[in-house]
Design a protein around this motif. Sequence first.
Motif, PDB file in Angstrom:
ATOM      1  N   LEU A  33       0.637  -1.257  -0.009  1.00  0.00           N
ATOM      2  CA  LEU A  33      -0.040   0.137   0.015  1.00  0.00           C
ATOM      3  C   LEU A  33       0.829   1.532  -0.059  1.00  0.00           C
ATOM      4  N   LYS A  35       0.676   5.353   1.739  1.00  0.00           N
ATOM      5  CA  LYS A  35      -0.084   6.084   2.962  1.00  0.00           C
ATOM      6  C   LYS A  35       0.656   7.549   2.738  1.00  0.00           C
ATOM      7  N   SER A  47      -3.608   8.863   7.721  1.00  0.00           N
ATOM      8  CA  SER A  47      -4.614   7.854   7.727  1.00  0.00           C
ATOM      9  C   SER A  47      -5.206   7.678   6.361  1.00  0.00           C
ATOM     10  N   THR A  49      -5.044   6.091   2.512  1.00  0.00           N
ATOM     11  CA  THR A  49      -4.331   4.806   2.138  1.00  0.00           C
ATOM     12  C   THR A  49      -4.611   4.911   0.834  1.00  0.00           C
ATOM     13  N   TYR A  51      -4.570   2.010  -2.510  1.00  0.00           N
ATOM     14  CA  TYR A  51      -4.576   0.650  -2.748  1.00  0.00           C
ATOM     15  C   TYR A  51      -4.274   0.369  -4.452  1.00  0.00           C
TER      16      TYR A  51
END
Length: 225
Positions: A33, A35, A47, A49, A51
Amino acid sequence: MAFSETFLEELRAKNEITEIIGGYINLKKAGRLYKGLCPFHGEKTPSFTVYPDTQSFYCFGCGVGGDVVSFVRKAENLDYAEAIKLLAERAGVPMPESGYDDSILKRKNRIYEMNKEAAHFFFAQLIDKQNAHALQYYFDRGYSFDTIKHFGLGYAPDSWDALKRHLNAKHFSNEELYAANLLRKSSKGNYYDNFRNRVMVPIIDIRGRVVGFGGRVLDAAPGRV
């Protein structure tokens, strides 16, 4: 406006989500991932994120999520079709022959141009010697000149038409400036500056565009009653 799924799949494939979002915020790899700090609300702990496997994003802080189109819509304050057009232009993907009307996007871009010119004007006024009282206002509140310059702080002079004349000379019409909230209009139809005798703070979005202004009215300038 409806777009075929084939077109949308090509659009997403040619606008890799980590590359797009990485142009707005700093992303750090965390396993499979990525961030970063959410661009849509204030936070100190990442917080937000991304994908890559599903070409999607989600913020566990504010609950905003979606695909690359959703991100661009929110980041740029665009409607769905405008976001599609922006991504298509970026990737060199031809838009479907469907009579897309981009007049709204053009008007928004025109407003950004007007605001940018207005911000330059306000900064130039701030550092003009005849407006030393406005610059002193910032100094008295602990701002250094470097900080003032970095944030593009400025001053709207105590004049009814200084900004109007400046922007008219840049080929912006009174009607455009009125629509951008840079001018007001009297009951007799005369246009005049919306901001007068104010220290000005440009409101800048995450792409560095001036989307508006905040201001604080000063006391009468020295020598004026």
